[in-house]
Write an enzyme that holds these catalytic residues in place. Structure first.
Site, PDB file in Angstrom:
ATOM      1  N   LYS A  11       0.826  -1.223   0.000  1.00  0.00           N
ATOM      2  CA  LYS A  11       0.000   0.000   0.000  1.00  0.00           C
ATOM      3  C   LYS A  11       0.860   1.274   0.000  1.00  0.00           C
ATOM      4  O   LYS A  11       2.079   1.222   0.251  1.00  0.00           O
ATOM      5  CB  LYS A  11      -0.937  -0.046   1.203  1.00  0.00           C
ATOM      6  CG  LYS A  11      -1.924  -1.219   1.127  1.00  0.00           C
ATOM      7  CD  LYS A  11      -2.949  -1.153   2.251  1.00  0.00           C
ATOM      8  CE  LYS A  11      -3.933  -2.301   2.150  1.00  0.00           C
ATOM      9  NZ  LYS A  11      -4.989  -2.197   3.175  1.00  0.00           N
ATOM     10  N   PHE A  59     -15.501   4.085   6.904  1.00  0.00           N
ATOM     11  CA  PHE A  59     -14.127   4.421   6.494  1.00  0.00           C
ATOM     12  C   PHE A  59     -13.928   4.380   4.980  1.00  0.00           C
ATOM     13  O   PHE A  59     -12.822   4.592   4.499  1.00  0.00           O
ATOM     14  CB  PHE A  59     -13.121   3.495   7.187  1.00  0.00           C
ATOM     15  CG  PHE A  59     -13.337   2.020   6.956  1.00  0.00           C
ATOM     16  CD1 PHE A  59     -12.904   1.399   5.790  1.00  0.00           C
ATOM     17  CD2 PHE A  59     -13.972   1.237   7.921  1.00  0.00           C
ATOM     18  CE1 PHE A  59     -13.097   0.044   5.576  1.00  0.00           C
ATOM     19  CE2 PHE A  59     -14.176  -0.129   7.714  1.00  0.00           C
ATOM     20  CZ  PHE A  59     -13.738  -0.720   6.536  1.00  0.00           C
ATOM     21  N   ARG A  87      -2.178 -14.634   4.740  1.00  0.00           N
ATOM     22  CA  ARG A  87      -2.800 -13.836   5.798  1.00  0.00           C
ATOM     23  C   ARG A  87      -2.084 -14.039   7.134  1.00  0.00           C
ATOM     24  O   ARG A  87      -2.013 -13.129   7.958  1.00  0.00           O
ATOM     25  CB  ARG A  87      -4.297 -14.129   5.868  1.00  0.00           C
ATOM     26  CG  ARG A  87      -5.013 -13.461   4.671  1.00  0.00           C
ATOM     27  CD  ARG A  87      -6.471 -13.805   4.585  1.00  0.00           C
ATOM     28  NE  ARG A  87      -7.298 -13.159   5.586  1.00  0.00           N
ATOM     29  CZ  ARG A  87      -7.791 -11.930   5.496  1.00  0.00           C
ATOM     30  NH1 ARG A  87      -7.495 -11.177   4.460  1.00  0.00           N
ATOM     31  NH2 ARG A  87      -8.574 -11.436   6.434  1.00  0.00           N
ATOM     32  N   THR A  93      -5.481  -7.072  10.492  1.00  0.00           N
ATOM     33  CA  THR A  93      -5.775  -5.799   9.816  1.00  0.00           C
ATOM     34  C   THR A  93      -5.290  -4.619  10.643  1.00  0.00           C
ATOM     35  O   THR A  93      -4.669  -3.685  10.119  1.00  0.00           O
ATOM     36  CB  THR A  93      -7.295  -5.668   9.580  1.00  0.00           C
ATOM     37  OG1 THR A  93      -7.731  -6.800   8.822  1.00  0.00           O
ATOM     38  CG2 THR A  93      -7.624  -4.393   8.839  1.00  0.00           C
ATOM     39  N   ARG A 104       2.624  -6.599   8.870  1.00  0.00           N
ATOM     40  CA  ARG A 104       1.925  -5.417   9.408  1.00  0.00           C
ATOM     41  C   ARG A 104       2.503  -4.981  10.752  1.00  0.00           C
ATOM     42  O   ARG A 104       2.561  -3.781  11.039  1.00  0.00           O
ATOM     43  CB  ARG A 104       0.426  -5.701   9.508  1.00  0.00           C
ATOM     44  CG  ARG A 104      -0.255  -5.616   8.127  1.00  0.00           C
ATOM     45  CD  ARG A 104      -1.675  -6.050   8.203  1.00  0.00           C
ATOM     46  NE  ARG A 104      -2.402  -5.782   6.968  1.00  0.00           N
ATOM     47  CZ  ARG A 104      -3.503  -6.428   6.605  1.00  0.00           C
ATOM     48  NH1 ARG A 104      -3.999  -7.370   7.388  1.00  0.00           N
ATOM     49  NH2 ARG A 104      -4.114  -6.120   5.487  1.00  0.00           N
ATOM     50  N   ASN A 114      -2.183   0.215   6.559  1.00  0.00           N
ATOM     51  CA  ASN A 114      -1.682  -1.018   7.173  1.00  0.00           C
ATOM     52  C   ASN A 114      -0.735  -1.806   6.251  1.00  0.00           C
ATOM     53  O   ASN A 114      -0.665  -3.027   6.320  1.00  0.00           O
ATOM     54  CB  ASN A 114      -2.838  -1.868   7.700  1.00  0.00           C
ATOM     55  CG  ASN A 114      -3.769  -2.351   6.600  1.00  0.00           C
ATOM     56  OD1 ASN A 114      -3.616  -1.983   5.448  1.00  0.00           O
ATOM     57  ND2 ASN A 114      -4.741  -3.168   6.964  1.00  0.00           N
ATOM     58  N   HIS A 117      -2.119  -5.528   1.580  1.00  0.00           N
ATOM     59  CA  HIS A 117      -3.417  -6.200   1.464  1.00  0.00           C
ATOM     60  C   HIS A 117      -3.188  -7.676   1.191  1.00  0.00           C
ATOM     61  O   HIS A 117      -2.206  -8.041   0.542  1.00  0.00           O
ATOM     62  CB  HIS A 117      -4.195  -5.576   0.294  1.00  0.00           C
ATOM     63  CG  HIS A 117      -5.426  -6.334  -0.092  1.00  0.00           C
ATOM     64  ND1 HIS A 117      -6.611  -6.208   0.595  1.00  0.00           N
ATOM     65  CD2 HIS A 117      -5.650  -7.254  -1.072  1.00  0.00           C
ATOM     66  CE1 HIS A 117      -7.525  -7.003   0.040  1.00  0.00           C
ATOM     67  NE2 HIS A 117      -6.968  -7.644  -0.970  1.00  0.00           N
TER      68      HIS A 117
HETATM   69  P1  CMP Z   1      -7.540  -4.548   3.757  1.00  0.00           P
HETATM   70  O1  CMP Z   1      -7.838  -5.739   4.589  1.00  0.00           O
HETATM   71  O2  CMP Z   1      -6.498  -4.579   2.758  1.00  0.00           O
HETATM   72  O3  CMP Z   1      -8.907  -4.115   3.002  1.00  0.00           O
HETATM   73  C1  CMP Z   1      -9.850  -3.289   3.635  1.00  0.00           C
HETATM   74  C2  CMP Z   1      -9.133  -2.122   4.199  1.00  0.00           C
HETATM   75  O4  CMP Z   1      -9.935  -1.171   4.848  1.00  0.00           O
HETATM   76  C3  CMP Z   1      -8.202  -2.606   5.298  1.00  0.00           C
HETATM   77  O5  CMP Z   1      -7.168  -3.343   4.732  1.00  0.00           O
HETATM   78  C4  CMP Z   1      -7.815  -1.316   5.951  1.00  0.00           C
HETATM   79  O6  CMP Z   1      -6.845  -0.604   5.175  1.00  0.00           O
HETATM   80  C5  CMP Z   1      -9.144  -0.564   5.855  1.00  0.00           C
HETATM   81  N1  CMP Z   1      -9.892  -0.692   7.110  1.00  0.00           N
HETATM   82  C6  CMP Z   1     -10.455  -1.783   7.631  1.00  0.00           C
HETATM   83  N2  CMP Z   1     -11.071  -1.511   8.791  1.00  0.00           N
HETATM   84  C7  CMP Z   1     -10.890  -0.198   9.007  1.00  0.00           C
HETATM   85  C8  CMP Z   1     -11.282   0.707  10.024  1.00  0.00           C
HETATM   86  N3  CMP Z   1     -12.010   0.296  11.071  1.00  0.00           N
HETATM   87  N4  CMP Z   1     -10.916   1.976   9.923  1.00  0.00           N
HETATM   88  C9  CMP Z   1     -10.199   2.403   8.857  1.00  0.00           C
HETATM   89  N5  CMP Z   1      -9.791   1.603   7.841  1.00  0.00           N
HETATM   90  C10 CMP Z   1     -10.125   0.320   7.916  1.00  0.00           C
END
Ligand code: CMP
Length: 139
Positions: A11, A59, A87, A93, A104, A114, A117
């Site tokens: 990212k 978000f 994963r 996440t 991460r 983060n 992905h």
């Molecule tokens: P990813 O799992 O790649 O895909 C969905 C993305 O949404 C996740 O990574 C984060 O970058 C973002 N995300 C998920 N949950 C939240 C949250 N509670 N607040 C802000 N961003 C989020």
């Protein structure tokens, strides 16, 4: 057991801070083979399409702005049990909940920024890979 391919993208935060090489090293050392890879940048509209599943989440707009804020490095990866094992390699996440030694834990700045992905199913790995790459059969 899941299939043998997954999709990932490094990212904007991690690319901008020069972590692409270190992350790629971790990915290869964990036994994943890079099938396809490029450096590109999403428009907010394309980011919105990629994350359409999150459209109703609070978000969503911030996520689209963030994901289009700089270069990303999308990849298709191959390994037995690819989705699940990847994963595990990237961690939770929210980096605050990510295990020690995960990508991460090492590189993510926040739940949004983060670092990386990872697809959550074989079906989404295929859909997400096709979003960035036309065909990878020759690799
Ligand atoms: P990813 O799992 O790649 O895909 C969905 C993305 O949404 C996740 O990574 C984060 O970058 C973002 N995300 C998920 N949950 C939240 C949250 N509670 N607040 C802000 N961003 C989020």
């Amino acid at each position: 057991m899941s299939g043998n391919k997954t999709f990932t993208m490094i990212k904007p935060d991690a690319v901008a801070e020069g972590h692409t090489g270190a992350i790629l090293k971790m990915i290869e050392e964990a036994g994943f083979r890079v099938v396809a890879m490029k450096k590109t940048q999403l428009t907010p509209e394309r980011a919105g399409q990629f994350y359409a599943v999150h459209k109703e989440r609070p978000f969503y707009n911030d996520l689209c702005d963030y994901m289009s804020s700089g270069a990303i490095v999308p990849m298709i990866l191959e390994k037995e049990n690819a989705v699940t094992d990847f994963r595990t390699l990237i961690g939770a996440t929210n980096p605050a909940n990510a295990d020690e030694g995960t990508i991460r834990k090492l590189f993510a700045k926040s739940i949004e920024a983060n670092a990386i992905h990872g697809s959550d199913s074989d079906e989404n790995a295929s859909i997400e890979g096709s979003f960035f790459f036309a065909s990878t059969e020759q690799y």
